[in-house]
Design an enzyme around this catalytic site. Structure first.
Site, mmCIF file in Angstrom:
data_model
loop_
_atom_site.group_PDB
_atom_site.id
_atom_site.type_symbol
_atom_site.label_atom_id
_atom_site.label_comp_id
_atom_site.label_asym_id
_atom_site.label_seq_id
_atom_site.Cartn_x
_atom_site.Cartn_y
_atom_site.Cartn_z
ATOM 1 N N CYS A 136 13.082 31.612 -6.802
ATOM 2 C CA CYS A 136 11.840 30.878 -6.542
ATOM 3 C C CYS A 136 11.926 29.965 -5.320
ATOM 4 C CB CYS A 136 11.423 30.102 -7.789
ATOM 5 S SG CYS A 136 10.998 31.223 -9.164
ATOM 6 N N LYS A 140 2.736 27.802 -12.428
ATOM 7 C CA LYS A 140 2.664 29.191 -11.964
ATOM 8 C C LYS A 140 3.152 30.128 -13.058
ATOM 9 C CE LYS A 140 7.087 28.716 -9.486
ATOM 10 N NZ LYS A 140 7.957 29.664 -10.234
ATOM 11 N N ASP A 177 10.798 24.223 -9.645
ATOM 12 C CA ASP A 177 11.225 24.688 -10.973
ATOM 13 C C ASP A 177 12.463 23.990 -11.534
ATOM 14 O OD1 ASP A 177 9.155 26.380 -10.388
ATOM 15 O OD2 ASP A 177 10.307 28.233 -10.556
#
Length: 204
Positions: free
Chosen positions: A145, A103, A9
């Site tokens: 994450c 995602k 990310d």
């Protein structure tokens, strides 16, 4: 032994100036690029994940709509599909990425294991295809994450290293706690200077 690198990310909305920007995010993006310039041959496959949320709904309650976000399970709008905030930070050399995972498409998602690549394959399928037994993890955010992805990688039987100078978190206290938790769970917490693709070079 086959090793993969997970880049978690590293997106504009999670770096300085973004909707959920963390301090040090841009430096992590640049640091990953520098690291790959030296270590790309250590990895059989480089995988990058991105949040890729729907723009027209609350993504299963992930976006706060009726109340202020609690920054635990509900969040301000971020990383909406096709927006600049969802793109990789420009300091990250995305040309080094072999597999792109999206995602959070309509649902909350933290771990890279909750996403799919452009062909619909899961990360588990990607790892199996490349015979991966070892995973190094870098990216954003340490306490969300990165943590979730590392825990899932351990659960899937991978030998996991988190490169601590190539991650950035929301807060120092929760990031330190996440790294401690991952260490207790079996991950090695290493510095990039020690990461040469061999377990012998890794130091917890």
């Amino acid at each position: 032994m086959s090793r993969a690198l997970f880049i978690i990310d590293v997106q504009n909305d999670f770096t300085e100036g973004g909707a959920l920007g963390v301090e040090g995010g841009a430096a992590v993006a640049a640091g990953i690029t520098e690291y790959l310039a030296e270590h790309r041959d250590d990895y059989a496959v480089v995988v990058a994940s991105r949040d890729w949320h729907d723009a027209d709904n609350d993504n299963g309650g992930h976006f706060a709509t009726d109340a202020a976000p609690d920054f635990v399970t509900t969040w301000p709008q971020h990383c909406m599909a096709g927006t600049p905030g969802a793109e990789y930070h420009p300091a990250l050399d995305a040309s080094q990425v072999d597999v792109h995972i999206r995602k959070g498409q309509g649902v909350p998602a933290y771990s890279i294991f909750e996403g799919t690549d452009d062909a619909g394959a899961s990360i588990t399928e990607v790892l199996t295809r490349h015979g991966v037994t070892d995973v190094d993890i870098v990216g954003i955010a340490t306490d969300y994450c990165v943590r979730a992805s590392a825990l899932d990688a351990l659960e899937h039987g991978q030998h996991v290293r988190v490169i601590r100078d190539l991650v950035a978190g929301v807060a120092a206290e929760t990031s330190d706690a996440a790294l401690a938790e991952l260490g207790h769970a079996g991950a090695a917490i290493v510095d990039s200077a020690a990461a040469s693709g061999t377990d012998e070079a890794a130091g917890a």
